[in-house]
Design a protein around this motif. Structure first.
Motif, PDB file in Angstrom:
ATOM      1  N   ALA A 225       0.835  -1.198   0.000  1.00  0.00           N
ATOM      2  CA  ALA A 225       0.000   0.000   0.000  1.00  0.00           C
ATOM      3  C   ALA A 225       0.873   1.253   0.000  1.00  0.00           C
ATOM      4  O   ALA A 225       0.534   2.264  -0.629  1.00  0.00           O
ATOM      5  N   GLY A 226       2.019   1.165   0.708  1.00  0.00           N
ATOM      6  CA  GLY A 226       2.947   2.294   0.721  1.00  0.00           C
ATOM      7  C   GLY A 226       3.493   2.587  -0.667  1.00  0.00           C
ATOM      8  O   GLY A 226       3.625   3.751  -1.072  1.00  0.00           O
ATOM      9  N   ASP A 227       3.788   1.515  -1.422  1.00  0.00           N
ATOM     10  CA  ASP A 227       4.246   1.704  -2.806  1.00  0.00           C
ATOM     11  C   ASP A 227       3.183   2.398  -3.644  1.00  0.00           C
ATOM     12  O   ASP A 227       3.494   3.267  -4.474  1.00  0.00           O
ATOM     13  N   ASP A 228       1.929   2.014  -3.451  1.00  0.00           N
ATOM     14  CA  ASP A 228       0.839   2.648  -4.196  1.00  0.00           C
ATOM     15  C   ASP A 228       0.744   4.135  -3.875  1.00  0.00           C
ATOM     16  O   ASP A 228       0.492   4.957  -4.762  1.00  0.00           O
ATOM     17  N   VAL A 229       0.960   4.488  -2.618  1.00  0.00           N
ATOM     18  CA  VAL A 229       0.930   5.902  -2.226  1.00  0.00           C
ATOM     19  C   VAL A 229       2.051   6.662  -2.919  1.00  0.00           C
ATOM     20  O   VAL A 229       1.852   7.768  -3.449  1.00  0.00           O
ATOM     21  N   LEU A 230       3.237   6.072  -2.937  1.00  0.00           N
ATOM     22  CA  LEU A 230       4.366   6.743  -3.594  1.00  0.00           C
ATOM     23  C   LEU A 230       4.094   6.974  -5.072  1.00  0.00           C
ATOM     24  O   LEU A 230       4.425   8.035  -5.617  1.00  0.00           O
ATOM     25  N   LYS A 231       3.477   5.980  -5.732  1.00  0.00           N
ATOM     26  CA  LYS A 231       3.158   6.138  -7.159  1.00  0.00           C
ATOM     27  C   LYS A 231       2.115   7.232  -7.364  1.00  0.00           C
ATOM     28  O   LYS A 231       2.216   8.027  -8.311  1.00  0.00           O
ATOM     29  N   THR A 232       1.137   7.297  -6.485  1.00  0.00           N
ATOM     30  CA  THR A 232       0.088   8.318  -6.616  1.00  0.00           C
ATOM     31  C   THR A 232       0.665   9.717  -6.370  1.00  0.00           C
ATOM     32  O   THR A 232       0.361  10.671  -7.097  1.00  0.00           O
ATOM     33  N   VAL A 233       1.502   9.835  -5.353  1.00  0.00           N
ATOM     34  CA  VAL A 233       2.140  11.124  -5.055  1.00  0.00           C
ATOM     35  C   VAL A 233       3.044  11.540  -6.216  1.00  0.00           C
ATOM     36  O   VAL A 233       3.066  12.714  -6.615  1.00  0.00           O
ATOM     37  N   ALA A 234       3.770  10.581  -6.778  1.00  0.00           N
ATOM     38  CA  ALA A 234       4.664  10.881  -7.904  1.00  0.00           C
ATOM     39  C   ALA A 234       3.885  11.418  -9.090  1.00  0.00           C
ATOM     40  O   ALA A 234       4.314  12.378  -9.758  1.00  0.00           O
ATOM     41  N   THR A 235       2.740  10.823  -9.370  1.00  0.00           N
ATOM     42  CA  THR A 235       1.909  11.290 -10.482  1.00  0.00           C
ATOM     43  C   THR A 235       1.435  12.717 -10.243  1.00  0.00           C
ATOM     44  O   THR A 235       1.442  13.548 -11.162  1.00  0.00           O
ATOM     45  N   ALA A 236       1.046  13.017  -9.011  1.00  0.00           N
ATOM     46  CA  ALA A 236       0.593  14.371  -8.688  1.00  0.00           C
ATOM     47  C   ALA A 236       1.723  15.382  -8.835  1.00  0.00           C
ATOM     48  O   ALA A 236       1.528  16.487  -9.354  1.00  0.00           O
ATOM     49  N   ILE A 237       2.920  15.008  -8.378  1.00  0.00           N
ATOM     50  CA  ILE A 237       4.071  15.913  -8.504  1.00  0.00           C
ATOM     51  C   ILE A 237       4.385  16.156  -9.973  1.00  0.00           C
ATOM     52  O   ILE A 237       4.593  17.295 -10.410  1.00  0.00           O
ATOM     53  N   SER A 238       4.412  15.080 -10.747  1.00  0.00           N
ATOM     54  CA  SER A 238       4.730  15.190 -12.180  1.00  0.00           C
ATOM     55  C   SER A 238       3.736  16.086 -12.902  1.00  0.00           C
ATOM     56  O   SER A 238       4.110  16.833 -13.821  1.00  0.00           O
ATOM     57  N   SER A 239       2.475  16.029 -12.519  1.00  0.00           N
ATOM     58  CA  SER A 239       1.448  16.831 -13.192  1.00  0.00           C
ATOM     59  C   SER A 239       1.645  18.320 -12.981  1.00  0.00           C
ATOM     60  O   SER A 239       1.108  19.135 -13.734  1.00  0.00           O
ATOM     61  N   HIS A 240       2.425  18.689 -11.977  1.00  0.00           N
ATOM     62  CA  HIS A 240       2.690  20.112 -11.720  1.00  0.00           C
ATOM     63  C   HIS A 240       3.992  20.593 -12.366  1.00  0.00           C
ATOM     64  O   HIS A 240       4.333  21.770 -12.261  1.00  0.00           O
ATOM     65  N   CYS A 241       4.699  19.676 -13.026  1.00  0.00           N
ATOM     66  CA  CYS A 241       5.908  20.061 -13.762  1.00  0.00           C
ATOM     67  C   CYS A 241       5.512  20.266 -15.216  1.00  0.00           C
ATOM     68  O   CYS A 241       5.675  19.378 -16.063  1.00  0.00           O
ATOM     69  N   ARG A 242       4.988  21.428 -15.513  1.00  0.00           N
ATOM     70  CA  ARG A 242       4.344  21.656 -16.806  1.00  0.00           C
ATOM     71  C   ARG A 242       5.305  22.179 -17.875  1.00  0.00           C
ATOM     72  O   ARG A 242       5.013  22.129 -19.054  1.00  0.00           O
ATOM     73  N   ARG A 243       6.454  22.704 -17.480  1.00  0.00           N
ATOM     74  CA  ARG A 243       7.391  23.229 -18.462  1.00  0.00           C
ATOM     75  C   ARG A 243       8.344  22.124 -18.906  1.00  0.00           C
ATOM     76  O   ARG A 243       8.647  21.204 -18.148  1.00  0.00           O
ATOM     77  N   SER A 244       8.823  22.241 -20.119  1.00  0.00           N
ATOM     78  CA  SER A 244       9.655  21.177 -20.691  1.00  0.00           C
ATOM     79  C   SER A 244      10.970  20.992 -19.936  1.00  0.00           C
ATOM     80  O   SER A 244      11.543  19.891 -19.933  1.00  0.00           O
ATOM     81  N   ASP A 245      11.472  22.039 -19.289  1.00  0.00           N
ATOM     82  CA  ASP A 245      12.747  21.915 -18.588  1.00  0.00           C
ATOM     83  C   ASP A 245      12.592  21.681 -17.083  1.00  0.00           C
ATOM     84  O   ASP A 245      13.574  21.643 -16.353  1.00  0.00           O
ATOM     85  N   ASP A 246      11.343  21.515 -16.594  1.00  0.00           N
ATOM     86  CA  ASP A 246      11.137  21.105 -15.212  1.00  0.00           C
ATOM     87  C   ASP A 246      11.387  19.609 -15.103  1.00  0.00           C
ATOM     88  O   ASP A 246      11.028  18.840 -15.998  1.00  0.00           O
ATOM     89  N   LEU A 247      11.992  19.164 -14.030  1.00  0.00           N
ATOM     90  CA  LEU A 247      12.281  17.739 -13.853  1.00  0.00           C
ATOM     91  C   LEU A 247      11.810  17.275 -12.484  1.00  0.00           C
ATOM     92  O   LEU A 247      12.214  17.824 -11.460  1.00  0.00           O
TER      93      LEU A 247
END
Length: 338
Positions: A225-247
């Motif tokens: 379940a902890g792994d699932d949380v990390l994947k969900t959090v990662a997706t949310a973080i990635s969605s806020h990196c909207r510029r091409s040079d954000d990593l």
């Protein structure tokens, strides 16, 4: 065309193991019969005859000749034009063509070669010379097919290798669990952006993000379940990196990092706050958290104009100190280093 079974050249076999597939295109039946008799005693030569030049291309596609004998003078069709048509059609463009003429004329011979003919014979040609030339051109054609197939196979192999290498390179940059960039690539990217922004005197920000009370989450819900949380959090973080040079990257464990070049202080403030609110808004249950009933994150950031005399490690340390301040102040908040 005669009633012999049609054998197509097998380029995968050795050229000498394939029959010489001869197609004669000539409106004179007498010539056709004469050549048939000349070649009849040679089992490695398969003879086909087309008396209608308008059907020459279609017959060639059906027979699959390794060499074409082509008369130059036929009613209703210019022999040289027919040679050009062979060269224009993908099915016959590489098949050797030996043109047959009633006499040796240098000008006509030159025009024949210009049209795409491979050889020139005066009919009826000498028996030994005809057979030698048929075998020579057929063997050359089959060798070319083998080279083309080998080249195609090599190109396909090279392309597959390139794709595999690109995929391997991609995988070496990706965190297997979250799909974000991994720590190794984060370090490479941050170093490159540090040098670039230092040279151009541009600002560079680094945000460090930590899932609050994650050990308690694993103890309560289990590591899967902890792994699932990390994947969900990662997706949310990635969605806020909207510029091409954000990593966005996984820093390690339950920690993430975001590199944001050429950004203002207000933009860093906004991004850090948005990340906190976005994770909280996911509503992921966390009954063991002392922050609240849901999964939250703490965020710390540092914004500098890099100095080439320094290193990215200093920026990481500053962002990490800001993250510690967010945790010390109660978690689920953002702090920008002064």
């Amino acid at each position: 065309m005669d009633n012999k079974s049609t054998l197509r050249p097998n380029a995968a076999s050795a050229p000498d193991q394939n029959p010489v597939m001869v197609l004669l295109v000539d409106d004179q039946l007498m010539i056709g019969e004469a050549l048939r008799r000349i070649l009849a005693d040679h089992r490695d030569i398969d003879f086909h005859y087309c008396s209608d030049p308008t059907k020459a291309i279609a017959t060639a596609k059906e027979v699959g000749p390794t060499v074409i004998l082509q008369d130059l003078v036929m009613p209703g069709v210019n022999g040289l034009d027919l040679v050009r048509r062979y060269r224009e059609d993908p099915a016959t463009r590489d098949v050797p063509v030996i043109v047959l003429s009633t006499k040796e004329e240098p000008l006509i011979k030159s025009e024949a070669f210009s049209a795409g003919a491979n050889d020139y014979l005066v009919k009826l040609p000498d028996r030994l010379e005809l057979i030698a030339r048929l075998r020579y051109h057929s063997r050359a054609y089959l060798n070319q097919l083998q080279r083309d197939e080998a080249y195609s196979a090599l190109r396909e192999s090279q392309q597959n290798l390139i794709k595999a290498n690109l995929e391997l390179q991609r995988l070496t940059k990706i965190d297997g669990l979250t799909g974000l960039s991994n720590r190794r690539y984060l370090d490479e990217y941050l170093a490159a952006e540090w040098s670039r922004t230092a040279r151009l005197r541009l600002p560079l920000a680094l945000l460090m993000i930590d899932v609050d009370e994650f050990k308690r989450y694993n103890d309560t819900y289990g590591h899967l379940a902890g792994d699932d949380v990390l994947k969900t959090v990662a997706t949310a973080i990635s969605s806020h990196c909207r510029r091409s040079d954000d990593l966005a990257a996984r820093f390690g464990g339950e920690e993430f990092a975001v590199v944001v070049p050429e950004v203002s202080r207000d933009q860093v403030d906004e991004l850090g706050t948005q990340l906190c609110r976005a994770i909280e808004a996911l509503g992921l249950p966390h009954r063991a958290s002392r922050v609240g009933g849901h999964v939250t994150v703490s965020v710390g950031a540092a914004l500098w104009i890099p100095d080439e005399k320094d290193s990215p490690a200093a920026l990481i340390e500053a962002a990490d100190r800001a993250l510690y301040q967010s945790k010390a102040a109660g978690r689920n908040r953002f702090t920008l280093a002064s």
